[in-house]
Design an enzyme around this catalytic site. Structure first.
Site, short mmCIF file in Angstrom:
data_model
loop_
_atom_site.label_atom_id
_atom_site.label_comp_id
_atom_site.label_asym_id
_atom_site.label_seq_id
_atom_site.Cartn_x
_atom_site.Cartn_y
_atom_site.Cartn_z
N ASP A 111 -26.87 1.39 -23.56
CA ASP A 111 -26.20 0.10 -23.40
C ASP A 111 -27.07 -1.13 -23.72
OD1 ASP A 111 -24.59 2.04 -22.26
OD2 ASP A 111 -24.15 0.91 -20.45
N GLU A 155 -30.25 9.17 -12.21
CA GLU A 155 -29.67 8.79 -13.50
C GLU A 155 -30.77 8.77 -14.58
OE1 GLU A 155 -27.66 5.01 -13.29
OE2 GLU A 155 -26.81 5.19 -15.31
#
Ligand code: DGY
Length: 423
Positions: free
Chosen positions: A167, A397
């Protein structure tokens, strides 16, 4: 911790994040079905529940659009804990989905699931399911060819940073400048309510993300119109390498299924990519880099995605040697490979999302590619570092490449899945 304890912990995460046919990446931060997350999650399930593994991918493809497009999020059930939710995307589809896609790892995963079914003598029971998935996978790959490669170079042009999966990589900073953020309006982010803002993209980045979503809404999510007029168009090195690899795996399945016409079509897509991908080689950096389609300029950033050339099966001795030299240099600067950004880059930040942290799924692809190319020592280091991060810190994550600390959400599905599939 023993292997058995870690296995049990990883399975418990996938079980807890299972919403019945699909798995959320993390119940708080990402409470829906994400495209490439689900594909990797299937590899985890496949280590103990084959049927559930196939179901994960099948559920994802149940949200495929008629033109082959496969969305990056499927909003099977609404959840106020995430922004931007279904009403912001306003794609008007059933089930409700986002309007952008994500890295096409699914064909490679389905080939793995199929190989595993063959090895267990279970292929007869899965053959029809494979045939059905094959048709959906090739439709998605055709969609990339028809809508995301406007110059026919065999690369993948991302229309939104979220499509790349990376992102907030600095690769999107300069190409993002033409995005008009003046009409984005007020909004409340939910990600920074769940996680430390230091681990997340900035406000400027979020404004750009939303402006691009609003642009897609204004085009009625007509992908031909978006491809023609989008203010952000970047040939992403990650998606380009991943699609090339995915087409090789899809070809293997086509040959297996005797789908000759489709096999010829896939061979043509592979040939175009093999001929065109050199456009993403940066002579100055001696590295694979993303390139802005609108200006033709290379990003010049060496990221973890640059190392996916091995996974893509690009056997070019000079370029391989250059990438291995980068790998050794980077490996001498950090404790854990592969940081998402070159640690010698001034913009490196060890816990900020895709500007430094290590991501297990990217490592899995890099390590797999290195092993297949015969670079055993480098493959072993990448795998060892990935597993060590999980053993020491749990299933986050992402992780700091410097001290291994967890970054982003904990109890993360795709990290747990990579443990199960790769340990
Ligand atoms: C997010 O919301 O952070 C996701 O990465 C978008 O896909």
């Amino acid at each position: 911790m023993t292997i058995e304890t870690l296995d049990a912990g990883a399975r418990a995460i996938l079980t807890a994040n299972d919403r019945g046919g699909y798995t959320v990446p993390n119940g708080r931060v990402y409470p829906f079905q994400w495209n490439w997350d689900s594909a990797f999650v299937a590899l985890g399930f496949d280590t103990w529940d084959r049927d559930r593994a196939w179901k994960e991918v099948e559920t994802l493809f149940n949200a495929q659009w008629d033109d082959g497009f496969l969305p990056h999020i499927v909003f099977w059930q609404d959840d106020p804990g995430y922004f931007p939710g279904p009403s912001v995307w306003a794609t008007g589809k059933t089930p409700v989905t986002s309007g952008i896609t994500q890295p096409p790892v699914a064909a490679t995963v389905v080939r793995k699931l199929w190989d595993s079914a063959i090895a267990a003598d279970a292929d007869d029971a899965y053959r029809l399911r494979l045939e059905s998935l094959f048709d959906k996978l090739i439709a998605w790959h055709r969609w990339f060819r028809d809508y995301r490669d406007p110059d026919g170079r065999g690369v993948v042009v991302a229309m939104h940073p979220w499509e790349t999966g990376r992102d907030n990589s600095p690769e999107w900073d300069i190409p993002g400048e033409p995005i008009d953020i003046s009409n984005v309006g007020e909004y409340v982010r939910r990600d920074t309510g769940h996680l430390d803002a230091k681990m997340r993209p900035t406000k400027l980045e979020y404004d750009r993300y939303l402006a691009l979503v609003q642009y897609g809404v204004a085009q009625g999510w007509d992908h031909a119109k978006i491809t023609a007029g989008n203010p952000f168009k970047v040939a992403d090195i990650g998606m380009s390498m991943i699609l090339l690899r995915a087409n090789r795996d899809l070809l293997h399945l086509a040959d297996y299924l005797g789908r000759d016409e489709e096999a010829a079509e896939i061979r043509a897509m592979i040939a175009t990519a093999e001929a065109g991908i050199d456009w993403l080689w940066d002579e100055e950096k001696h590295s694979w880099c993303s390139r802005d389609l609108l200006t033709g300029r290379s990003s010049g950033f060496i990221t973890s995605a640059s190392f996916l050339s091995f996974y893509a099966g690009l056997a070019d001795p000079a370029k391989d040697a250059a990438m291995l030299a980068h790998l050794h240099r980077i490996g001498s600067k950090v404790e854990y490979l592969m940081p998402s950004l070159d640690p010698e880059d001034p913009g490196f930040q060890m816990i900020r999302y895709w500007r430094g942290p290590v991501w297990a799924v990217v490592n899995y692809m890099i390590g797999t590619g290195l092993a297949e190319a015969g670079f055993d020592a480098e493959a072993a280091r990448v795998r060892h570092d990935t597993l060590a991060l999980m053993e020491r810190n749990g299933f986050y994550e992402a992780y700091s490449p410097v001290d291994g600390s967890g970054s982003g959400g904990d109890d993360f599905s795709w990290t747990a899945a990579i443990w199960l599939a790769w340990r």
